[in-house]
Design a protein around this motif. Structure first.
Motif, PDB file in Angstrom:
ATOM      1  N   VAL A  15      51.771  41.736  46.981  1.00 16.80           N
ATOM      2  CA  VAL A  15      52.218  42.459  45.783  1.00 16.80           C
ATOM      3  C   VAL A  15      51.185  42.272  44.665  1.00 16.80           C
ATOM      4  O   VAL A  15      50.835  43.226  43.957  1.00 16.80           O
ATOM      5  CB  VAL A  15      53.623  41.993  45.347  1.00 16.80           C
ATOM      6  N   ALA A  16      50.673  41.052  44.530  1.00 19.39           N
ATOM      7  CA  ALA A  16      49.634  40.799  43.519  1.00 19.39           C
ATOM      8  C   ALA A  16      48.366  41.594  43.843  1.00 19.39           C
ATOM      9  O   ALA A  16      47.725  42.150  42.937  1.00 19.39           O
ATOM     10  CB  ALA A  16      49.335  39.308  43.440  1.00 19.39           C
ATOM     11  N   ALA A  17      48.001  41.665  45.127  1.00 19.91           N
ATOM     12  CA  ALA A  17      46.839  42.458  45.530  1.00 19.91           C
ATOM     13  C   ALA A  17      47.060  43.930  45.201  1.00 19.91           C
ATOM     14  O   ALA A  17      46.161  44.616  44.704  1.00 19.91           O
ATOM     15  CB  ALA A  17      46.568  42.276  47.021  1.00 19.91           C
ATOM     16  N   PHE A  18      48.262  44.415  45.470  1.00 19.24           N
ATOM     17  CA  PHE A  18      48.627  45.797  45.158  1.00 19.24           C
ATOM     18  C   PHE A  18      48.396  46.080  43.667  1.00 19.24           C
ATOM     19  O   PHE A  18      47.737  47.053  43.305  1.00 19.24           O
ATOM     20  CB  PHE A  18      50.097  46.016  45.536  1.00 19.24           C
ATOM     21  N   PHE A  19      48.919  45.202  42.811  1.00 19.86           N
ATOM     22  CA  PHE A  19      48.740  45.407  41.369  1.00 19.86           C
ATOM     23  C   PHE A  19      47.275  45.246  40.959  1.00 19.86           C
ATOM     24  O   PHE A  19      46.795  45.931  40.052  1.00 19.86           O
ATOM     25  CB  PHE A  19      49.657  44.487  40.567  1.00 19.86           C
ATOM     26  N   SER A  24      42.313  48.054  39.228  1.00 16.38           N
ATOM     27  CA  SER A  24      40.972  48.528  39.559  1.00 16.38           C
ATOM     28  C   SER A  24      40.899  50.055  39.472  1.00 16.38           C
ATOM     29  O   SER A  24      39.900  50.612  39.013  1.00 16.38           O
ATOM     30  CB  SER A  24      40.582  48.048  40.958  1.00 16.38           C
ATOM     31  N   ALA A  25      41.972  50.728  39.885  1.00 13.11           N
ATOM     32  CA  ALA A  25      42.021  52.190  39.770  1.00 13.11           C
ATOM     33  C   ALA A  25      41.985  52.610  38.305  1.00 13.11           C
ATOM     34  O   ALA A  25      41.279  53.554  37.931  1.00 13.11           O
ATOM     35  CB  ALA A  25      43.277  52.729  40.449  1.00 13.11           C
ATOM     36  N   SER A  84      46.330  51.641  47.787  1.00 11.98           N
ATOM     37  CA  SER A  84      47.120  50.501  47.314  1.00 11.98           C
ATOM     38  C   SER A  84      48.540  50.550  47.855  1.00 11.98           C
ATOM     39  O   SER A  84      49.087  49.531  48.290  1.00 11.98           O
ATOM     40  CB  SER A  84      47.152  50.475  45.784  1.00 11.98           C
ATOM     41  N   PHE A  85      49.130  51.724  47.845  1.00 10.18           N
ATOM     42  CA  PHE A  85      50.489  51.861  48.378  1.00 10.18           C
ATOM     43  C   PHE A  85      50.511  51.653  49.891  1.00 10.18           C
ATOM     44  O   PHE A  85      51.451  51.053  50.421  1.00 10.18           O
ATOM     45  CB  PHE A  85      51.095  53.215  47.992  1.00 10.18           C
ATOM     46  N   LYS A  86      49.487  52.121  50.575  1.00  8.83           N
ATOM     47  CA  LYS A  86      49.408  51.907  52.026  1.00  8.83           C
ATOM     48  C   LYS A  86      49.197  50.423  52.328  1.00  8.83           C
ATOM     49  O   LYS A  86      49.736  49.898  53.307  1.00  8.83           O
ATOM     50  CB  LYS A  86      48.296  52.754  52.649  1.00  8.83           C
ATOM     51  N   LEU A  87      48.406  49.748  51.507  1.00 14.24           N
ATOM     52  CA  LEU A  87      48.191  48.310  51.661  1.00 14.24           C
ATOM     53  C   LEU A  87      49.513  47.569  51.534  1.00 14.24           C
ATOM     54  O   LEU A  87      49.855  46.735  52.374  1.00 14.24           O
ATOM     55  CB  LEU A  87      47.206  47.811  50.603  1.00 14.24           C
ATOM     56  N   LYS A  88      50.267  47.895  50.505  1.00  8.69           N
ATOM     57  CA  LYS A  88      51.548  47.240  50.265  1.00  8.69           C
ATOM     58  C   LYS A  88      52.526  47.492  51.416  1.00  8.69           C
ATOM     59  O   LYS A  88      53.352  46.640  51.740  1.00  8.69           O
ATOM     60  CB  LYS A  88      52.139  47.737  48.948  1.00  8.69           C
ATOM     61  N   VAL A 127      37.882  42.262  43.691  1.00  8.55           N
ATOM     62  CA  VAL A 127      37.539  41.146  44.580  1.00  8.55           C
ATOM     63  C   VAL A 127      38.714  40.181  44.686  1.00  8.55           C
ATOM     64  O   VAL A 127      39.065  39.733  45.792  1.00  8.55           O
ATOM     65  CB  VAL A 127      36.253  40.422  44.100  1.00  8.55           C
ATOM     66  N   LEU A 128      39.338  39.869  43.572  1.00  8.50           N
ATOM     67  CA  LEU A 128      40.508  38.989  43.597  1.00  8.50           C
ATOM     68  C   LEU A 128      41.634  39.606  44.431  1.00  8.50           C
ATOM     69  O   LEU A 128      42.260  38.929  45.255  1.00  8.50           O
ATOM     70  CB  LEU A 128      40.989  38.703  42.174  1.00  8.50           C
ATOM     71  N   ALA A 129      41.887  40.890  44.234  1.00  5.50           N
ATOM     72  CA  ALA A 129      42.931  41.575  45.012  1.00  5.50           C
ATOM     73  C   ALA A 129      42.592  41.564  46.499  1.00  5.50           C
ATOM     74  O   ALA A 129      43.469  41.361  47.350  1.00  5.50           O
ATOM     75  CB  ALA A 129      43.086  43.006  44.514  1.00  5.50           C
ATOM     76  N   LEU A 130      41.325  41.741  46.805  1.00 10.01           N
ATOM     77  CA  LEU A 130      40.898  41.725  48.203  1.00 10.01           C
ATOM     78  C   LEU A 130      41.135  40.354  48.833  1.00 10.01           C
ATOM     79  O   LEU A 130      41.664  40.254  49.948  1.00 10.01           O
ATOM     80  CB  LEU A 130      39.423  42.114  48.293  1.00 10.01           C
ATOM     81  N   VAL A 131      40.772  39.308  48.118  1.00  7.20           N
ATOM     82  CA  VAL A 131      41.005  37.953  48.625  1.00  7.20           C
ATOM     83  C   VAL A 131      42.500  37.740  48.868  1.00  7.20           C
ATOM     84  O   VAL A 131      42.903  37.217  49.913  1.00  7.20           O
ATOM     85  CB  VAL A 131      40.440  36.893  47.643  1.00  7.20           C
ATOM     86  N   LEU A 132      43.325  38.162  47.924  1.00  6.57           N
ATOM     87  CA  LEU A 132      44.778  38.015  48.075  1.00  6.57           C
ATOM     88  C   LEU A 132      45.292  38.770  49.301  1.00  6.57           C
ATOM     89  O   LEU A 132      46.214  38.318  49.979  1.00  6.57           O
ATOM     90  CB  LEU A 132      45.501  38.510  46.824  1.00  6.57           C
ATOM     91  N   SER A 133      44.686  39.912  49.599  1.00  3.32           N
ATOM     92  CA  SER A 133      45.158  40.711  50.733  1.00  3.32           C
ATOM     93  C   SER A 133      44.786  40.098  52.081  1.00  3.32           C
ATOM     94  O   SER A 133      45.336  40.500  53.107  1.00  3.32           O
ATOM     95  CB  SER A 133      44.630  42.142  50.639  1.00  3.32           C
TER      96      SER A 133
END
Length: 146
Positions: A15-19, A24-25, A84-88, A127-133
Motif C-alpha cells: 500500500v505504501a509502494a502504491f502511494f 511519483s506520477a 500503480s493500481f495493477k501493482l496493488k 526508488v523507495l516505492a520500488l524497494v517497498l514493492s
C-alpha cells in the motif's frame, strides 16, 4: 462464495509502494507544469540553435516544445497510475514494468535530463516505492495473487 472470499488485502508495504508511485506520477505532472512556467530559457535556447528564426517562429517552437513536454508528462502520469493500481492488485508484471520505469527515471535524473528538485524528489520516492514493492511481505502478496 462472496466477492471478497479468495482475495486478500495487500500488505502495508505494498500500500505504501502504491502511494509512493502515485506521488511519483504527480511529480511527473509537476515537472511538466514547471516547463510550462518557463519562457525565457527555452526561447533563448531556440534562438541560439536557430539564429535565423523570427520571434514568431521562436514562440511557436517554444509552445510546441512545452506542449510536447506536458503531453508526455500527462501520458507518463496516466501510465504510472494504471501500473500503480495493477501493482496493488498483485500483478507482478506491473512491478517489473515499474522497475524498468524507475530505472529510466533515475537514469534521466543522473544524466541531467530530469535534474530538477521535482525530478530528484520523484525519483527518490519511486526508488523507495520500488524497494517497498520487493520486500518479503509484498512478494508474498504477489505469490498469493497468482
Amino acid at each position: 462464495m462472496t466477492a471478497t472470499q479468495g482475495t486478500t488485502a495487500p500488505p502495508a508495504t505494498l500500500v505504501a509502494a502504491f502511494f509512493g508511485f502515485l506521488v511519483s506520477a504527480v511529480s511527473a505532472l509537476a515537472g511538466g507544469l514547471v516547463v510550462l512556467g518557463m519562457e525565457a530559457e527555452p526561447a533563448d535556447a531556440v534562438r541560439r540553435s536557430n539564429p535565423g528564426f523570427t520571434e514568431d517562429q521562436v514562440g511557436s517552437a517554444v509552445t510546441l516544445g512545452q506542449a510536447t513536454v506536458l503531453g508526455t508528462a500527462v501520458l507518463i502520469a496516466l501510465v504510472y497510475l494504471w501500473l500503480s493500481f495493477k501493482l496493488k492488485a498483485g500483478r507482478n508484471w506491473a512491478r517489473v514494468t515499474l522497475t524498468v520505469f524507475t530505472a529510466l527515471q533515475v537514469a534521466a535524473v543522473v544524466t541531467g535530463d530530469g535534474n530538477t528538485r521535482v525530478g530528484y524528489a520523484g525519483a527518490a520516492v519511486a526508488v523507495l516505492a520500488l524497494v517497498l514493492s520487493y520486500l518479503p511481505s509484498s512478494s508474498a502478496h504477489f505469490r498469493r495473487a497468482r
